[in-house]
Enzyme design. Structure first.
Site, short mmCIF file in Angstrom:
data_model
loop_
_atom_site.label_atom_id
_atom_site.label_comp_id
_atom_site.label_asym_id
_atom_site.label_seq_id
_atom_site.Cartn_x
_atom_site.Cartn_y
_atom_site.Cartn_z
N LYS A 267 -4.14 9.75 -47.05
CA LYS A 267 -3.17 9.05 -46.21
C LYS A 267 -2.23 8.18 -47.04
CE LYS A 267 -5.33 8.87 -41.71
NZ LYS A 267 -6.39 8.27 -40.96
N1 GLU Z 1 -11.66 10.45 -37.06
C1 GLU Z 1 -12.01 11.41 -38.06
C2 GLU Z 1 -10.93 11.43 -39.14
O1 GLU Z 1 -9.82 10.98 -38.89
C3 GLU Z 1 -12.14 12.82 -37.54
C4 GLU Z 1 -13.37 13.01 -36.81
C5 GLU Z 1 -13.67 14.40 -36.27
O2 GLU Z 1 -12.78 15.24 -36.12
O3 GLU Z 1 -14.82 14.60 -35.94
O4 GLU Z 1 -11.22 11.89 -40.21
#
Ligand code: GLU
Length: 297
Positions: A267
């Site tokens: 990111k």
């Molecule tokens: N919130 C997680 C992320 O941004 C993804 C979780 C998922 O897809 O299980 O990496």
């Protein structure tokens, strides 16, 4: 990469797929997120099902409202539209707390008083393999067998602690478990490779693992698609599902998009955010093309 990803279809007699994209608003979405979201969106569309959005904002230190707003805008710009209101995890803390309490009453959690430094030192001294499949330090179980009276004393004294799941004990309750990945086939769940995970901390009554399992179930998701970096987490998710009596969804762990040097996208790398690509004049059609997909009209 393990070959080209193919959007799965429901099996014979199965309902249209319910899929989701679950970003954490800790930064701007990049091209890898767009791939993940498009994959889930297309899987739902092609099967006549529904694509849902979930904002994984349990970490109040790292998540920011401007990133959440940008998530909606950027998805919309690329042409990714979700069904209904997004589920925001920060609004569901009491539900997670209830589930945590259930595990506590079942005797499957223990308080862990260790700092990261302590864990690292213990692992180094023991000469054990320090890292699990997801490259995180595997907790060697230091606090697992602390005497209950001693635990109580330390908690009352106000020592900070986190709740960890006793994986070995949990597995004796559930027996052997399996889960299905569309590419890997049937996989035997081996959550012990990840060590005893933290399921909650002092000020947050949940963790990614606990919340993701409960929410995929609550939202009725039938196909969990996400990057293959989360393949190993699914072993633990399967165990949690069994402890809560949840029928597991199907999984698809897709390829990760790499940069031109073959490295994983992060990111903090501004150049590949959707925002930046839009600012330099790229169109949604360009984004689809960059991901090897043809934009729908
Ligand atoms: N919130 C997680 C992320 O941004 C993804 C979780 C998922 O897809 O299980 O990496």
């Amino acid at each position: 990469m393990r070959g080209i990803d193919t959007v799965p279809m429901p099996g014979p007699g199965e309902q249209p797929l319910i899929t989701r994209f679950a970003p954490s608003p800790t930064g701007y979405l990049h091209i890898g997120h767009a791939y993940s979201a498009l994959f889930a969106c297309e899987a739902a569309r092609q099967s006549g099902g529904r694509f849902l959005l979930r904002i994984e904002d349990i970490d109040s230190q790292r998540c920011r409202p401007e990133f959440e707003r940008a998530t909606y805008e950027d998805l919309d710009w690329v042409g990714i539209h979700w069904h209904g209101e997004p589920l925001r995890q920060s609004e569901h803390m009491s539900r997670y707390e209830g589930a945590l309490l259930h595990l506590l009453e079942e005797g499957l959690l223990y308080p862990c008083f260790c700092s990261r430094k302590q864990i690292r030192m213990e692992v180094e001294q023991s000469g054990r393999a320090p890292h699990g499949p997801s490259h995180e330090l595997v907790y060697p179980g230091i606090c697992r067998d602390i005497d209950p009276a001693e635990r109580e004393r330390r908690i009352v004294k106000g020592e900070p602690f986190a709740w960890r799941l006793d994986v070995a004990r949990a597995m004796t309750r559930t027996g052997p478990l399996h889960w299905h990945d569309c590419r890997a086939g049937w996989v035997e769940a081996r959550p012990e490779a990840l060590g005893d995970p933290i399921l909650a901390r002092k000020d947050t009554p949940t963790s990614y693992h606990l919340a993701v399992v409960l929410d995929d179930h609550l939202q009725g998701v039938t196909l969990v698609s996400r990057g293959e970096d989360l393949f190993h987490a699914t072993h633990l998710h399967r165990l949690l599902q069994a402890l809560f009596g949840i029928t597991p969804p199907r999984y698809y762990h897709h390829n990760l998009i790499a940069d031109s040097r073959g490295e994983r996208l992060a990111k903090r790398n501004r150049a590949i955010t959707l925002r930046h690509l839009r600012d330099i004049g790229r169109t949604p059609a360009d984004i689809w093309k960059m991901l090897g997909l043809q934009q729908r009209v």
